[in-house]
Write a protein that holds these residues in place. Structure first.
Motif, PDB file in Angstrom:
ATOM      1  N   LYS A 111       0.830  -1.207   0.000  1.00 31.19           N
ATOM      2  CA  LYS A 111       0.000   0.000   0.000  1.00 31.19           C
ATOM      3  C   LYS A 111       0.866   1.260   0.000  1.00 31.19           C
ATOM      4  O   LYS A 111       0.611   2.212  -0.751  1.00 31.19           O
ATOM      5  CB  LYS A 111      -0.922  -0.019   1.211  1.00 31.19           C
ATOM      6  CG  LYS A 111      -1.941   1.112   1.250  1.00 31.19           C
ATOM      7  CD  LYS A 111      -3.036   0.893   0.244  1.00 31.19           C
ATOM      8  CE  LYS A 111      -4.143   1.909   0.426  1.00 31.19           C
ATOM      9  NZ  LYS A 111      -5.209   1.741  -0.576  1.00 31.19           N
ATOM     10  N   THR A 116      -2.072  -2.017  -5.073  1.00 34.39           N
ATOM     11  CA  THR A 116      -3.457  -2.312  -4.692  1.00 34.39           C
ATOM     12  C   THR A 116      -3.486  -3.615  -3.902  1.00 34.39           C
ATOM     13  O   THR A 116      -2.858  -4.601  -4.294  1.00 34.39           O
ATOM     14  CB  THR A 116      -4.344  -2.452  -5.946  1.00 34.39           C
ATOM     15  OG1 THR A 116      -4.336  -1.220  -6.658  1.00 34.39           O
ATOM     16  CG2 THR A 116      -5.773  -2.812  -5.566  1.00 34.39           C
ATOM     17  N   ASN A 134      -5.498  -1.074   5.086  1.00 32.40           N
ATOM     18  CA  ASN A 134      -4.615  -1.132   3.924  1.00 32.40           C
ATOM     19  C   ASN A 134      -5.205  -1.948   2.776  1.00 32.40           C
ATOM     20  O   ASN A 134      -4.512  -2.217   1.799  1.00 32.40           O
ATOM     21  CB  ASN A 134      -3.256  -1.725   4.320  1.00 32.40           C
ATOM     22  CG  ASN A 134      -2.454  -0.789   5.196  1.00 32.40           C
ATOM     23  OD1 ASN A 134      -2.142   0.326   4.792  1.00 32.40           O
ATOM     24  ND2 ASN A 134      -2.137  -1.227   6.402  1.00 32.40           N
ATOM     25  N   ASP A 136      -7.788  -2.435  -0.355  1.00 32.97           N
ATOM     26  CA  ASP A 136      -8.566  -1.684  -1.340  1.00 32.97           C
ATOM     27  C   ASP A 136      -9.825  -2.430  -1.766  1.00 32.97           C
ATOM     28  O   ASP A 136     -10.884  -1.827  -1.952  1.00 32.97           O
ATOM     29  CB  ASP A 136      -7.716  -1.413  -2.583  1.00 32.97           C
ATOM     30  CG  ASP A 136      -6.511  -0.562  -2.281  1.00 32.97           C
ATOM     31  OD1 ASP A 136      -6.683   0.659  -2.115  1.00 32.97           O
ATOM     32  OD2 ASP A 136      -5.391  -1.113  -2.198  1.00 32.97           O
ATOM     33  N   ILE A 137      -9.698  -3.744  -1.950  1.00 32.32           N
ATOM     34  CA  ILE A 137     -10.800  -4.565  -2.454  1.00 32.32           C
ATOM     35  C   ILE A 137     -10.952  -5.770  -1.525  1.00 32.32           C
ATOM     36  O   ILE A 137      -9.990  -6.505  -1.299  1.00 32.32           O
ATOM     37  CB  ILE A 137     -10.523  -5.055  -3.892  1.00 32.32           C
ATOM     38  CG1 ILE A 137     -10.265  -3.869  -4.824  1.00 32.32           C
ATOM     39  CG2 ILE A 137     -11.678  -5.908  -4.402  1.00 32.32           C
ATOM     40  CD1 ILE A 137      -9.711  -4.266  -6.186  1.00 32.32           C
ATOM     41  N   ARG A 162     -16.743  -1.180   4.367  1.00 34.78           N
ATOM     42  CA  ARG A 162     -16.574   0.173   3.836  1.00 34.78           C
ATOM     43  C   ARG A 162     -16.188   1.150   4.958  1.00 34.78           C
ATOM     44  O   ARG A 162     -15.355   2.043   4.751  1.00 34.78           O
ATOM     45  CB  ARG A 162     -17.882   0.629   3.173  1.00 34.78           C
ATOM     46  CG  ARG A 162     -18.227  -0.106   1.890  1.00 34.78           C
ATOM     47  CD  ARG A 162     -17.602   0.536   0.676  1.00 34.78           C
ATOM     48  NE  ARG A 162     -18.016   1.923   0.563  1.00 34.78           N
ATOM     49  CZ  ARG A 162     -17.345   2.839  -0.145  1.00 34.78           C
ATOM     50  NH1 ARG A 162     -16.243   2.510  -0.774  1.00 34.78           N
ATOM     51  NH2 ARG A 162     -17.787   4.080  -0.218  1.00 34.78           N
ATOM     52  N   VAL A 166     -12.321   0.116   3.213  1.00 23.96           N
ATOM     53  CA  VAL A 166     -12.217  -0.703   2.005  1.00 23.96           C
ATOM     54  C   VAL A 166     -12.943   0.011   0.860  1.00 23.96           C
ATOM     55  O   VAL A 166     -14.108   0.376   0.994  1.00 23.96           O
ATOM     56  CB  VAL A 166     -12.818  -2.100   2.240  1.00 23.96           C
ATOM     57  CG1 VAL A 166     -12.797  -2.920   0.946  1.00 23.96           C
ATOM     58  CG2 VAL A 166     -12.041  -2.830   3.332  1.00 23.96           C
ATOM     59  N   ARG A 167     -12.250   0.191  -0.247  1.00 17.95           N
ATOM     60  CA  ARG A 167     -12.804   0.963  -1.362  1.00 17.95           C
ATOM     61  C   ARG A 167     -13.894   0.199  -2.105  1.00 17.95           C
ATOM     62  O   ARG A 167     -14.934   0.750  -2.460  1.00 17.95           O
ATOM     63  CB  ARG A 167     -11.674   1.346  -2.315  1.00 17.95           C
ATOM     64  CG  ARG A 167     -12.076   2.165  -3.513  1.00 17.95           C
ATOM     65  CD  ARG A 167     -10.864   2.778  -4.188  1.00 17.95           C
ATOM     66  NE  ARG A 167      -9.842   1.788  -4.493  1.00 17.95           N
ATOM     67  CZ  ARG A 167      -9.785   1.091  -5.635  1.00 17.95           C
ATOM     68  NH1 ARG A 167     -10.706   1.283  -6.566  1.00 17.95           N
ATOM     69  NH2 ARG A 167      -8.822   0.223  -5.860  1.00 17.95           N
ATOM     70  N   TRP A 182     -19.017   0.165  -4.133  1.00 16.81           N
ATOM     71  CA  TRP A 182     -17.776   0.938  -4.239  1.00 16.81           C
ATOM     72  C   TRP A 182     -18.043   2.422  -4.016  1.00 16.81           C
ATOM     73  O   TRP A 182     -17.354   3.282  -4.541  1.00 16.81           O
ATOM     74  CB  TRP A 182     -17.099   0.701  -5.592  1.00 16.81           C
ATOM     75  CG  TRP A 182     -17.934   0.999  -6.804  1.00 16.81           C
ATOM     76  CD1 TRP A 182     -18.077   2.191  -7.444  1.00 16.81           C
ATOM     77  CD2 TRP A 182     -18.741   0.065  -7.528  1.00 16.81           C
ATOM     78  NE1 TRP A 182     -18.912   2.080  -8.520  1.00 16.81           N
ATOM     79  CE2 TRP A 182     -19.330   0.769  -8.602  1.00 16.81           C
ATOM     80  CE3 TRP A 182     -19.029  -1.298  -7.383  1.00 16.81           C
ATOM     81  CZ2 TRP A 182     -20.193   0.159  -9.513  1.00 16.81           C
ATOM     82  CZ3 TRP A 182     -19.879  -1.901  -8.288  1.00 16.81           C
ATOM     83  CH2 TRP A 182     -20.447  -1.175  -9.339  1.00 16.81           C
ATOM     84  N   ALA A 214      -7.771  -5.475 -11.099  1.00 11.19           N
ATOM     85  CA  ALA A 214      -7.098  -4.344 -10.457  1.00 11.19           C
ATOM     86  C   ALA A 214      -5.802  -4.017 -11.192  1.00 11.19           C
ATOM     87  O   ALA A 214      -5.466  -2.840 -11.390  1.00 11.19           O
ATOM     88  CB  ALA A 214      -6.818  -4.670  -8.992  1.00 11.19           C
ATOM     89  N   ASN A 217      -6.564  -2.099 -14.149  1.00  6.16           N
ATOM     90  CA  ASN A 217      -7.306  -0.865 -13.862  1.00  6.16           C
ATOM     91  C   ASN A 217      -8.731  -0.893 -14.403  1.00  6.16           C
ATOM     92  O   ASN A 217      -9.249   0.111 -14.904  1.00  6.16           O
ATOM     93  CB  ASN A 217      -6.557   0.354 -14.421  1.00  6.16           C
ATOM     94  CG  ASN A 217      -5.224   0.586 -13.747  1.00  6.16           C
ATOM     95  OD1 ASN A 217      -5.129   0.559 -12.519  1.00  6.16           O
ATOM     96  ND2 ASN A 217      -4.184   0.785 -14.539  1.00  6.16           N
TER      97      ASN A 217
END
Length: 261
Positions: A111, A116, A134, A136-137, A162, A166-167, A182, A214, A217
């Motif tokens: 991170k 990611t 830390n 993201d998904i 969330r 967490v994104r 998201w 990821a 992208n």
């Protein structure tokens, strides 16, 4: 390991970090990974432990597997086992949270360097704040939220993830697809309609697909259908790795439209 093999077959340079016993099963496991192009200089051979083994029972009528496994404590990674250079330049880190101390440190490193972090949310434990800050998904299994947080429903599980930062947070629902948020509200994504021969490895391949998405992208609205199709195609074959679909087949299925469960 199955996720590492999938990513390597999909053209991504992949390293596996973990422990095996210094026995014939461990040597064979490393050999199989190397055959698929996975970097294995970060696999630790442990003299006083036998390599993890599992027997998997799959009824013909459902394809739903039951796993009977043995894993000795000496195989667990610790933070002291990790070398920073294993993670230098990593675009994506995929972890499952079982070896929390090691996974949390690896997540911090990746991170901080701009990578990611994808969590196959099976287990986190008491130090979940350090871990999830830390990540993201994170997409968990149907019962993950209740076991981990005492959540009463999937919406609560997603909200809690969330809230930890967490994104992209979600829950897999097997044949019913997945629920994911998201930041634009919870959306349901249907699963590929297929006849399951063996569900072994489907979750690993789903999360490998998230890691691939990821890496490429992909937008979340593309990422989840991609992962669902990868997992759906994988269950048509017996075995965890034999069912890993070719990317060509995945994109062809998505392009021509696929039937939802």
């Amino acid at each position: 390991a199955t996720a590492a093999v999938a990513l390597s077959r999909w053209g991504v340079t992949t390293r596996f970090v973990g422990r095996v016993g210094d026995d014939s099963a461990g040597h064979q496991s490393i050999s199989w990974l190397k055959q698929d192009g996975v970097i294995c200089d970060s696999v630790i051979k442990t003299e006083d432990a036998a390599t993890q083994t599992a027997y998997i029972i799959v009824p013909k009528d459902t394809g739903e597997r039951t796993v009977i496994w043995r894993r000795q404590p000496g195989l667990n990674l610790t933070a002291a086992d990790l070398k920073r250079e294993w993670f230098d330049g990593a675009s994506v880190l995929l972890i499952d949270g079982h070896e929390l101390e090691a996974a949390a440190l690896a997540a911090e490193w990746v991170k901080k360097s701009g990578g990611t972090v994808v969590l196959d949310a099976e287990h986190i434990g008491s130090d979940r704040g350090r871990m999830l800050s830390n990540v993201d998904i994170a997409v968990g299994s149907e019962d993950f939220g209740h076991r981990e947080f005492g959540a009463q429903n999937h919406q609560d599980t997603i909200r809690i993830l969330r809230d930890y930062g967490v994104r992209i947070a979600g829950v897999t629902l097997g044949r019913e697809g997945a629920l994911v948020d998201w930041g634009e509200g919870i959306r349901r994504f249907g699963a590929l309609k297929t006849t399951a021969v063996d569900t072994t490895g489907a979750g690993d391949i789903f999360h490998a697909a998230l890691a691939y998405a990821a890496f490429k992208n992909m937008a979340p609205a593309e990422m989840i259908p991609f992962a669902n199709v990868c997992a759906g195609l994988s269950v048509r074959h017996p075995g965890g790795r034999s069912g890993i679909p070719a990317l060509e087949d995945v994109f062809k299925t998505i392009k021509h439209g696929f039937n939802y469960q």
